[in-house]
Design a protein around this motif. Structure first.
Motif, PDB file in Angstrom:
ATOM      1  N   VAL A 107      14.020 -10.470   1.617  1.00 58.99           N
ATOM      2  CA  VAL A 107      13.008 -11.424   2.066  1.00 58.99           C
ATOM      3  C   VAL A 107      13.322 -12.815   1.543  1.00 58.99           C
ATOM      4  O   VAL A 107      13.273 -13.790   2.269  1.00 58.99           O
ATOM      5  N   SER A 108      13.655 -12.906   0.250  1.00 55.40           N
ATOM      6  CA  SER A 108      13.817 -14.201  -0.399  1.00 55.40           C
ATOM      7  C   SER A 108      14.810 -14.083  -1.547  1.00 55.40           C
ATOM      8  O   SER A 108      14.872 -13.045  -2.208  1.00 55.40           O
ATOM      9  N   LEU A 109      15.572 -15.151  -1.782  1.00 54.92           N
ATOM     10  CA  LEU A 109      16.463 -15.193  -2.943  1.00 54.92           C
ATOM     11  C   LEU A 109      15.798 -15.844  -4.146  1.00 54.92           C
ATOM     12  O   LEU A 109      16.173 -15.600  -5.283  1.00 54.92           O
ATOM     13  N   ASP A 110      14.811 -16.717  -3.900  1.00 48.84           N
ATOM     14  CA  ASP A 110      14.143 -17.425  -4.988  1.00 48.84           C
ATOM     15  C   ASP A 110      12.646 -17.523  -4.707  1.00 48.84           C
ATOM     16  O   ASP A 110      12.237 -18.407  -3.949  1.00 48.84           O
ATOM     17  N   PRO A 111      11.852 -16.625  -5.236  1.00 52.42           N
ATOM     18  CA  PRO A 111      12.223 -15.520  -6.116  1.00 52.42           C
ATOM     19  C   PRO A 111      12.894 -14.407  -5.307  1.00 52.42           C
ATOM     20  O   PRO A 111      12.701 -14.317  -4.094  1.00 52.42           O
ATOM     21  N   PRO A 112      13.643 -13.531  -5.983  1.00 49.30           N
ATOM     22  CA  PRO A 112      14.311 -12.435  -5.271  1.00 49.30           C
ATOM     23  C   PRO A 112      13.297 -11.368  -4.836  1.00 49.30           C
ATOM     24  O   PRO A 112      12.733 -10.659  -5.673  1.00 49.30           O
ATOM     25  N   LEU A 113      13.055 -11.294  -3.537  1.00 44.26           N
ATOM     26  CA  LEU A 113      12.075 -10.355  -2.981  1.00 44.26           C
ATOM     27  C   LEU A 113      12.716  -9.487  -1.909  1.00 44.26           C
ATOM     28  O   LEU A 113      13.571  -9.955  -1.150  1.00 44.26           O
ATOM     29  N   VAL A 114      12.269  -8.238  -1.844  1.00 45.19           N
ATOM     30  CA  VAL A 114      12.683  -7.303  -0.798  1.00 45.19           C
ATOM     31  C   VAL A 114      11.443  -6.622  -0.238  1.00 45.19           C
ATOM     32  O   VAL A 114      10.377  -6.634  -0.856  1.00 45.19           O
ATOM     33  N   LEU A 115      11.613  -6.016   0.939  1.00 48.34           N
ATOM     34  CA  LEU A 115      10.533  -5.206   1.488  1.00 48.34           C
ATOM     35  C   LEU A 115      11.108  -3.955   2.115  1.00 48.34           C
ATOM     36  O   LEU A 115      12.289  -3.876   2.415  1.00 48.34           O
ATOM     37  N   TRP A 116      10.235  -2.984   2.270  1.00 48.43           N
ATOM     38  CA  TRP A 116      10.539  -1.763   3.013  1.00 48.43           C
ATOM     39  C   TRP A 116       9.208  -1.207   3.479  1.00 48.43           C
ATOM     40  O   TRP A 116       8.146  -1.669   3.051  1.00 48.43           O
ATOM     41  N   SER A 117       9.243  -0.268   4.380  1.00 52.21           N
ATOM     42  CA  SER A 117       7.984   0.275   4.888  1.00 52.21           C
ATOM     43  C   SER A 117       8.050   1.792   4.940  1.00 52.21           C
ATOM     44  O   SER A 117       9.120   2.377   5.004  1.00 52.21           O
ATOM     45  N   LEU A 118       6.852   2.381   4.905  1.00 57.72           N
ATOM     46  CA  LEU A 118       6.777   3.826   5.077  1.00 57.72           C
ATOM     47  C   LEU A 118       5.525   4.184   5.845  1.00 57.72           C
ATOM     48  O   LEU A 118       4.533   3.454   5.825  1.00 57.72           O
ATOM     49  N   GLY A 119       5.616   5.282   6.568  1.00 54.80           N
ATOM     50  CA  GLY A 119       4.531   5.720   7.432  1.00 54.80           C
ATOM     51  C   GLY A 119       3.274   6.081   6.669  1.00 54.80           C
ATOM     52  O   GLY A 119       3.341   6.625   5.560  1.00 54.80           O
ATOM     53  N   LEU A 120       2.144   5.791   7.288  1.00 55.08           N
ATOM     54  CA  LEU A 120       0.857   6.112   6.661  1.00 55.08           C
ATOM     55  C   LEU A 120       0.684   7.606   6.444  1.00 55.08           C
ATOM     56  O   LEU A 120      -0.041   8.017   5.551  1.00 55.08           O
ATOM     57  N   GLU A 121       1.350   8.411   7.242  1.00 54.99           N
ATOM     58  CA  GLU A 121       1.229   9.868   7.133  1.00 54.99           C
ATOM     59  C   GLU A 121       2.210  10.482   6.132  1.00 54.99           C
ATOM     60  O   GLU A 121       2.184  11.683   5.895  1.00 54.99           O
ATOM     61  N   SER A 122       3.060   9.674   5.529  1.00 56.17           N
ATOM     62  CA  SER A 122       4.054  10.198   4.591  1.00 56.17           C
ATOM     63  C   SER A 122       3.373  10.797   3.365  1.00 56.17           C
ATOM     64  O   SER A 122       2.529  10.152   2.739  1.00 56.17           O
ATOM     65  N   PRO A 123       3.752  12.022   2.973  1.00 53.51           N
ATOM     66  CA  PRO A 123       3.181  12.611   1.769  1.00 53.51           C
ATOM     67  C   PRO A 123       3.561  11.842   0.504  1.00 53.51           C
ATOM     68  O   PRO A 123       2.891  11.949  -0.520  1.00 53.51           O
ATOM     69  N   SER A 124       4.616  11.047   0.558  1.00 54.68           N
ATOM     70  CA  SER A 124       5.062  10.257  -0.600  1.00 54.68           C
ATOM     71  C   SER A 124       4.337   8.924  -0.710  1.00 54.68           C
ATOM     72  O   SER A 124       4.473   8.226  -1.717  1.00 54.68           O
ATOM     73  N   ARG A 125       3.575   8.563   0.290  1.00 55.12           N
ATOM     74  CA  ARG A 125       2.942   7.242   0.323  1.00 55.12           C
ATOM     75  C   ARG A 125       2.118   6.946  -0.932  1.00 55.12           C
ATOM     76  O   ARG A 125       2.255   5.887  -1.535  1.00 55.12           O
ATOM     77  N   VAL A 126       1.276   7.875  -1.340  1.00 53.63           N
ATOM     78  CA  VAL A 126       0.402   7.649  -2.486  1.00 53.63           C
ATOM     79  C   VAL A 126       1.218   7.362  -3.751  1.00 53.63           C
ATOM     80  O   VAL A 126       0.835   6.530  -4.565  1.00 53.63           O
ATOM     81  N   PHE A 127       2.371   8.015  -3.900  1.00 50.06           N
ATOM     82  CA  PHE A 127       3.200   7.805  -5.084  1.00 50.06           C
ATOM     83  C   PHE A 127       3.867   6.436  -5.064  1.00 50.06           C
ATOM     84  O   PHE A 127       3.900   5.738  -6.069  1.00 50.06           O
ATOM     85  N   PHE A 128       4.403   6.039  -3.906  1.00 47.30           N
ATOM     86  CA  PHE A 128       5.064   4.737  -3.827  1.00 47.30           C
ATOM     87  C   PHE A 128       4.064   3.589  -3.914  1.00 47.30           C
ATOM     88  O   PHE A 128       4.352   2.561  -4.512  1.00 47.30           O
ATOM     89  N   GLU A 129       2.881   3.760  -3.350  1.00 45.12           N
ATOM     90  CA  GLU A 129       1.876   2.697  -3.435  1.00 45.12           C
ATOM     91  C   GLU A 129       1.361   2.517  -4.862  1.00 45.12           C
ATOM     92  O   GLU A 129       0.956   1.418  -5.232  1.00 45.12           O
ATOM     93  N   SER A 130       1.394   3.568  -5.656  1.00 50.12           N
ATOM     94  CA  SER A 130       0.897   3.451  -7.031  1.00 50.12           C
ATOM     95  C   SER A 130       2.015   3.185  -8.042  1.00 50.12           C
ATOM     96  O   SER A 130       1.728   2.891  -9.202  1.00 50.12           O
ATOM     97  N   ALA A 131       3.272   3.263  -7.607  1.00 50.16           N
ATOM     98  CA  ALA A 131       4.393   3.038  -8.530  1.00 50.16           C
ATOM     99  C   ALA A 131       4.499   1.562  -8.903  1.00 50.16           C
ATOM    100  O   ALA A 131       4.387   0.684  -8.050  1.00 50.16           O
ATOM    101  N   SER A 132       4.714   1.298 -10.172  1.00 49.99           N
ATOM    102  CA  SER A 132       4.949  -0.074 -10.628  1.00 49.99           C
ATOM    103  C   SER A 132       6.385  -0.504 -10.341  1.00 49.99           C
ATOM    104  O   SER A 132       6.658  -1.675 -10.105  1.00 49.99           O
TER     105      SER A 132
END
Length: 161
Positions: free
Chosen positions: A44-69
């Protein structure tokens, strides 16, 4: 082409955009690990260095990734198709039998990758049937390896030409 065309046709159109393949990993709330294959990773950006990714609302892993620091984006090398398939399918323990190193926040770093991007989660945004996760890059490393590519519904490799 209209907004009302079947989803398959839209997926086929999106599939004409070649992408890299990554496995995003994190420590889950119970001290275990979570990981999934994605091709939605983008800088997304070099300054500050930012990235993005997406995951489906139905993914069983969603709750873990949304709460991960923290999470790690393991950019797969051309020879890691089997690893991509492992993390793309539902396994009880996708990490069983795989060596890994501990990254920031305990996120697993997978061996043999073309690059590793260790991120601190900053924001989540609603995006239709997905959630968009934005993160600040805190540490990264790259190896001179050809990446694993996905195009037209199948794995590909780069050819010099």
């Amino acid at each position: 082409m209209t907004k009302r065309q079947p989803h398959r046709a839209l997926r086929d159109a999106f599939g004409q955009f070649a992408t890299g393949v990554a496995v995003v990993t994190a420590r889950n709330g119970q001290g275990g690990f979570v990981g999934m294959t994605v091709n939605s990773f983008s800088s997304v950006s070099l300054d500050p260095p930012l990235v993005l990714w997406s995951l489906g609302l139905e993914s069983p892993s969603r709750v873990f990734f949304e709460s991960a620091s923290y999470y790690a984006i393991n950019v797969l090398a051309a020879e890691q198709q089997e690893l991509s398939q492992r993390f793309a399918t539902p396994h009880v323990d996708k990490f069983n039998g795989i060596s890994w190193a501990e990254g920031l926040g305990g996120a697993p770093l997978l061996p043999g990758c073309a690059a590793w991007v260790e991120c601190r989660s900053t924001h989540h945004y609603a995006g239709g049937d997905h959630v968009i996760l934005l993160a600040e890059v805190e540490r990264f490393r790259a190896e001179p390896k050809p990446p694993l590519i996905f195009h037209g519904g199948r794995y590909r490799s780069l050819s010099e030409g």
